[in-house]
Write a protein that holds these residues in place. Structure first.
Motif, PDB file in Angstrom:
ATOM      1  N   VAL A 189      -6.731 -19.367  -0.248  1.00 13.06           N
ATOM      2  CA  VAL A 189      -6.578 -19.148   1.190  1.00 13.06           C
ATOM      3  C   VAL A 189      -7.349 -20.213   1.963  1.00 13.06           C
ATOM      4  O   VAL A 189      -6.844 -20.784   2.943  1.00 13.06           O
ATOM      5  N   THR A 190      -8.572 -20.507   1.525  1.00 12.59           N
ATOM      6  CA  THR A 190      -9.377 -21.524   2.193  1.00 12.59           C
ATOM      7  C   THR A 190      -8.723 -22.897   2.095  1.00 12.59           C
ATOM      8  O   THR A 190      -8.770 -23.693   3.044  1.00 12.59           O
ATOM      9  N   GLU A 193      -5.942 -22.953   4.618  1.00 18.07           N
ATOM     10  CA  GLU A 193      -6.546 -22.880   5.941  1.00 18.07           C
ATOM     11  C   GLU A 193      -7.139 -24.231   6.345  1.00 18.07           C
ATOM     12  O   GLU A 193      -6.950 -24.700   7.479  1.00 18.07           O
ATOM     13  N   THR A 194      -7.844 -24.878   5.434  1.00 18.90           N
ATOM     14  CA  THR A 194      -8.486 -26.148   5.729  1.00 18.90           C
ATOM     15  C   THR A 194      -7.463 -27.233   6.036  1.00 18.90           C
ATOM     16  O   THR A 194      -7.608 -27.994   6.998  1.00 18.90           O
ATOM     17  N   MET A 197      -5.833 -26.545   9.550  1.00 24.48           N
ATOM     18  CA  MET A 197      -6.697 -26.793  10.697  1.00 24.48           C
ATOM     19  C   MET A 197      -7.083 -28.264  10.805  1.00 24.48           C
ATOM     20  O   MET A 197      -7.457 -28.729  11.894  1.00 24.48           O
ATOM     21  N   ARG A 305      -6.055 -14.801   8.390  1.00 22.59           N
ATOM     22  CA  ARG A 305      -6.673 -16.124   8.380  1.00 22.59           C
ATOM     23  C   ARG A 305      -5.620 -17.223   8.432  1.00 22.59           C
ATOM     24  O   ARG A 305      -5.785 -18.225   9.151  1.00 22.59           O
ATOM     25  N   LEU A 306      -4.544 -17.052   7.692  1.00 25.28           N
ATOM     26  CA  LEU A 306      -3.483 -18.052   7.706  1.00 25.28           C
ATOM     27  C   LEU A 306      -2.794 -18.113   9.065  1.00 25.28           C
ATOM     28  O   LEU A 306      -2.436 -19.207   9.539  1.00 25.28           O
ATOM     29  N   ARG A 308      -4.164 -17.404  11.962  1.00 27.10           N
ATOM     30  CA  ARG A 308      -5.080 -18.068  12.894  1.00 27.10           C
ATOM     31  C   ARG A 308      -5.117 -19.572  12.662  1.00 27.10           C
ATOM     32  O   ARG A 308      -5.397 -20.344  13.583  1.00 27.10           O
ATOM     33  N   ALA A 309      -4.849 -20.000  11.421  1.00 26.64           N
ATOM     34  CA  ALA A 309      -4.828 -21.436  11.124  1.00 26.64           C
ATOM     35  C   ALA A 309      -3.553 -22.112  11.622  1.00 26.64           C
ATOM     36  O   ALA A 309      -3.470 -23.343  11.608  1.00 26.64           O
ATOM     37  N   THR A 366     -15.505 -25.663   8.865  1.00 28.75           N
ATOM     38  CA  THR A 366     -14.201 -25.548   9.498  1.00 28.75           C
ATOM     39  C   THR A 366     -13.886 -26.838  10.239  1.00 28.75           C
ATOM     40  O   THR A 366     -14.695 -27.351  11.008  1.00 28.75           O
TER      41      THR A 366
END
Length: 379
Positions: A189-190, A193-194, A197, A305-306, A308-309, A366
């Motif tokens: 997920v990170t 997300e990274t 973003m 989280r995804l 929001r990214a 982030t």
């Protein structure tokens, strides 16, 4: 013909030499997975897992995470030394039994088995003190064979070290590079997300492409040289098992939850990664329990989280059903690998492990989304 004792000594020596040389041949020389019959005859196949079970038991009871990681991380390198000592000891005993059976051809004649072992050791290590000399033709041939074997064993072990450290370095370079995007411990997920973003989603296909090749290399090298799997990642909170699991999770999320994304490369990377995980679990005989490793609430948190990214997501129920089905194909195996090697727990991977003091998950900083160009009126 010799006495019955000499015949038994000669037969025992020959069998021991065959077992040791066969084990060295399969461990060092054969660049592929050993056949099933060969695996059953290799004493290193019992020695390494047996010692690891004891080492792991002690490591899990260390008083801190740092001491645990340091203790467990020393096992792989230590086993190279243990294997070398075991092979040399086996060869000394094997040649010693042969020379003791031919004691009549040695001057002065060895009075005990200890003396024959000493003569075999000096021959194997090419010390050449001269206090024992082979006089008969057969004893001379055995002495020369022992000297050649000793030189050969040290040569192939040095070659093995270069091969192991080269494969280890290539494996760990990819793990460290992944940490920049996936965090430490790594998270699928990170990773997504990274990249979202940071505005570099177009490069995500390259990540899956590189990890497809990485999985193929790890599968080939770790089945050919199983001791590599016991070499722990050298950076805190990193693990090659968790990194592979994170990439598998990211690929599964792309295929089941995210509307867009590099689905072709995600599918290919997931296929090769799943093959690697399955074969490693089978090779090491791990007990795999069918498990998802993710609760619905955890999945919904990942979806938030995804979203929001900036990702466009599929229907929640539909994506959960697809994600659950696809993750069941590898979750039990990756968690079995994580438990066996006691890797630092990561998101959804080994996070229910028996570690007393797991390290905290540290996500990468982030990356802010790129600023939009000012409009004409703002100018």
């Amino acid at each position: 013909m010799g006495t019955p004792q000499q015949i038994l000594e000669a037969a025992g020596g020959l069998l021991l030499l065959y077992a040791v040389l066969f084990d060295i041949f399969l461990t060092v020389v054969v660049p592929r997975r050993a056949p099933r019959v060969g695996q059953l005859l290799r004493f290193s196949g019992y020695l390494v897992p047996g010692l690891w079970s004891v080492w792991r038991w002690i490591g899990l009871r260390q008083s801190s995470a740092d001491r645990r990681e340091g203790f467990l991380g020393s096992f792989g390198a230590l086993m190279i030394i243990v294997l070398l000592v075991a092979w040399i000891a086996g060869l000394v005993v094997g040649y010693g039994l042969l020379l003791d059976a031919l004691r009549d051809q040695v001057r002065p004649q060895p009075e005990t088995l200890d003396a024959a072992l000493y003569f075999a050791g000096t021959a194997l290590l090419t010390l050449g003190f001269g206090d024992f000399v082979a006089m008969g033709a057969l004893a001379r041939m055995i002495t020369l064979a022992a000297a050649a074997t000793g030189l050969g064993v040290f040569a192939v072990v040095i070659t093995l070290l270069f091969t192991l450290f080269g494969s280890f370095q290539r494996r760990e370079v990819a793990v460290v590079v992944l940490e920049a995007g996936a965090g430490a411990p790594p998270s699928g997920v990170t990773l997504l997300e990274t990249y979202a973003m940071a505005g570099i989603l177009g490069d995500l296909s390259q990540v899956f492409r590189e990890w497809q090749a990485w999985s193929a290399e790890v599968l080939d090298s770790h089945l050919a040289y199983p001791i590599l799997a016991y070499f722990r990642s050298s950076h805190d909170n990193d693990s090659w098992i968790s990194s592979l699991g994170a990439v598998m999770d990211a690929a599964t999320l792309v295929l089941t939850t995210i509307e867009d994304g590099p689905k072709g490369w995600a599918k290919l990377s997931r296929a090769v990664g799943g093959h690697c995980i399955e074969d490693l679990a089978l090779y090491f005989g791990l007990q795999v329990q069918p498990e998802l490793g993710v609760e619905r609430a955890e999945f919904e948190e990942a979806r938030d989280r995804l979203a929001r990214a900036g990702f466009r997501l599929q229907d929640a129920d539909k994506s959960w059903a697809s994600f659950s089905r696809m993750r069941l194909e590898y979750a039990g195996q990756i968690n079995a690998l994580a438990r066996y090697w006691a890797t630092p727990p990561a998101q959804w991977i080994g996070d229910r492990s028996p570690l007393r003091e797991p390290r905290l998950h540290v996500a990468p900083p982030t990356v802010a989304a790129p600023l939009a160009e000012p409009s004409a009126t703002e100018r």
